[in-house]
Design an enzyme around this catalytic site. Structure first.
Site, PDB file in Angstrom:
ATOM      1  N   ASP A 117       0.864  -1.173   0.000  1.00 49.74           N
ATOM      2  CA  ASP A 117       0.000   0.000   0.000  1.00 49.74           C
ATOM      3  C   ASP A 117       0.909   1.234   0.000  1.00 49.74           C
ATOM      4  O   ASP A 117       1.437   1.603  -1.050  1.00 49.74           O
ATOM      5  CB  ASP A 117      -0.907  -0.092   1.236  1.00 49.74           C
ATOM      6  CG  ASP A 117      -1.983   0.965   1.284  1.00 49.74           C
ATOM      7  OD1 ASP A 117      -2.527   1.304   0.228  1.00 49.74           O
ATOM      8  OD2 ASP A 117      -2.294   1.457   2.382  1.00 49.74           O
ATOM      9  N   PHE A 166     -10.154   0.058  -0.522  1.00 47.65           N
ATOM     10  CA  PHE A 166      -9.857  -0.784   0.632  1.00 47.65           C
ATOM     11  C   PHE A 166     -10.478  -2.151   0.405  1.00 47.65           C
ATOM     12  O   PHE A 166     -11.683  -2.256   0.173  1.00 47.65           O
ATOM     13  CB  PHE A 166     -10.382  -0.159   1.917  1.00 47.65           C
ATOM     14  CG  PHE A 166      -9.809  -0.809   3.127  1.00 47.65           C
ATOM     15  CD1 PHE A 166      -8.582  -0.399   3.630  1.00 47.65           C
ATOM     16  CD2 PHE A 166     -10.468  -1.859   3.744  1.00 47.65           C
ATOM     17  CE1 PHE A 166      -8.028  -1.011   4.745  1.00 47.65           C
ATOM     18  CE2 PHE A 166      -9.924  -2.483   4.852  1.00 47.65           C
ATOM     19  CZ  PHE A 166      -8.704  -2.061   5.350  1.00 47.65           C
ATOM     20  N   VAL A 167      -9.654  -3.187   0.452  1.00 53.19           N
ATOM     21  CA  VAL A 167     -10.145  -4.535   0.143  1.00 53.19           C
ATOM     22  C   VAL A 167     -10.033  -5.457   1.354  1.00 53.19           C
ATOM     23  O   VAL A 167      -9.197  -5.234   2.238  1.00 53.19           O
ATOM     24  CB  VAL A 167      -9.382  -5.153  -1.051  1.00 53.19           C
ATOM     25  CG1 VAL A 167      -9.706  -4.414  -2.330  1.00 53.19           C
ATOM     26  CG2 VAL A 167      -7.882  -5.171  -0.807  1.00 53.19           C
TER      27      VAL A 167
HETATM   28  P1  IMP Z   1       1.681  -0.256   3.884  1.00 51.52           P
HETATM   29  O1  IMP Z   1       2.680  -0.283   4.997  1.00 51.52           O
HETATM   30  O2  IMP Z   1       0.961   1.046   3.809  1.00 51.52           O
HETATM   31  O3  IMP Z   1       2.233  -0.669   2.546  1.00 51.52           O
HETATM   32  O4  IMP Z   1       0.518  -1.226   4.279  1.00 51.52           O
HETATM   33  C1  IMP Z   1       0.665  -2.522   4.373  1.00 51.52           C
HETATM   34  C2  IMP Z   1      -0.301  -3.124   5.351  1.00 51.52           C
HETATM   35  O5  IMP Z   1      -1.500  -2.339   5.549  1.00 51.52           O
HETATM   36  C3  IMP Z   1      -0.755  -4.424   4.779  1.00 51.52           C
HETATM   37  O6  IMP Z   1       0.130  -5.457   5.177  1.00 51.52           O
HETATM   38  C4  IMP Z   1      -2.146  -4.564   5.326  1.00 51.52           C
HETATM   39  O7  IMP Z   1      -2.098  -5.195   6.572  1.00 51.52           O
HETATM   40  C5  IMP Z   1      -2.655  -3.153   5.504  1.00 51.52           C
HETATM   41  N1  IMP Z   1      -3.494  -2.740   4.353  1.00 51.52           N
HETATM   42  C6  IMP Z   1      -3.217  -1.845   3.395  1.00 51.52           C
HETATM   43  N2  IMP Z   1      -4.205  -1.724   2.509  1.00 51.52           N
HETATM   44  C7  IMP Z   1      -5.175  -2.581   2.907  1.00 51.52           C
HETATM   45  C8  IMP Z   1      -6.469  -2.938   2.381  1.00 51.52           C
HETATM   46  O8  IMP Z   1      -6.953  -2.454   1.342  1.00 51.52           O
HETATM   47  N3  IMP Z   1      -7.154  -3.857   3.088  1.00 51.52           N
HETATM   48  C9  IMP Z   1      -6.683  -4.446   4.231  1.00 51.52           C
HETATM   49  N4  IMP Z   1      -5.463  -4.162   4.741  1.00 51.52           N
HETATM   50  C10 IMP Z   1      -4.731  -3.232   4.090  1.00 51.52           C
END
Ligand code: IMP
Ligand code: MG
Length: 208
Positions: A117, A166-167
């Site tokens: 993300d 958001f999924v």
């Molecule tokens: P990042 O550190 O922002 O890349 O986010 C990574 C973490 O955020 C993932 O391992 C997920 O646990 C959570 N996350 C990010 N986007 C989503 C989503 O759309 N649905 C559910 N969890 C998410």
């Protein structure tokens, strides 16, 4: 850049989930086919190497279980825990809740996460693992939400590019629910609103 289209044709929402789920973004059949292909690719690239898989808790559970059954190489498994600090600190600041226990020095390491993300989680995990001097470190993510990236990082192996939504499902949660869905779906907006007083209409990143 145009947003990548979600996979078509779109699968119907099972009756049991109609109340919560707006639509299925990626069906279980599409997931199974893609995970099989990822497994074959990783098996080819890591053949003959002593490979350590480091999976990020908790969202990888379903993906990891399917992915490793599609590998034809011997692997050792470990987990890392990373979660966002609670309210009161900077959003997006991360705490390591479980460190990797296996010795990755000189090993081939594959880090597996559910979704890329902002990129902060994977960046944090890979930066930490690199300190132990693995021979090679690669990343594998089921989903990639490129539009939200804040840190320059990419998955070496990516299941699906998805739009900025958001999924849930196939390991991914909203407030710890929906992880067990066998497909990847978008929730109805009212589910977020029902999430509790003060909850944003679009969910903030829950603890990973
Ligand atoms: P990042 O550190 O922002 O890349 O986010 C990574 C973490 O955020 C993932 O391992 C997920 O646990 C959570 N996350 C990010 N986007 C989503 C989503 O759309 N649905 C559910 N969890 C998410
Ligand atoms: Mg996660």
């Amino acid at each position: 850049m145009p947003k990548p289209a979600p996979p078509a044709p779109r699968a119907a929402v099972p009756d049991a989930w109609r109340e919560h789920i707006d639509r299925v973004l990626i069906s279980r059949e599409e997931i199974a086919a893609r995970v099989q292909a990822l497994g074959a690719e990783i098996s080819r690239d890591f053949a003959g190497r002593d490979t350590v898989i480091v999976a990020v808790l908790n969202g990888t559970v379903l993906f990891l279980a399917d992915l490793i059954r599609n590998l034809t190489i011997p692997v050792r498994l470990d987990f890392v825990g990373v979660s966002s600090y609670g309210a009161g600190t900077h959003p997006g600041e991360l705490a390591v809740t479980k460190a990797c226990r296996l010795d990755v020095r000189g090993r081939d390491v594959l880090v597996v996460d559910d979704i890329l993300d902002t990129g902060k989680t994977l960046d944090r995990v890979t930066t930490q693992l690199r300190q132990f001097k693995p021979r090679r470190l690669r990343t594998c993510v089921l989903l990639d939400k490129k539009a939200r990236r804040q840190v320059k990082i990419r998955g070496d192996y990516t299941g699906f590019q998805i739009p900025d939504e958001f999924v849930v499902g196939y390991g991914l949660d909203f407030a710890e629910r929906y992880r067990s869905l066998p497909f990847i779906a978008v929730l109805k907006p009212e589910v977020f609103q029902a999430g509790g007083a003060g909850k944003p209409s679009r969910p903030s990143r829950p603890a990973a």
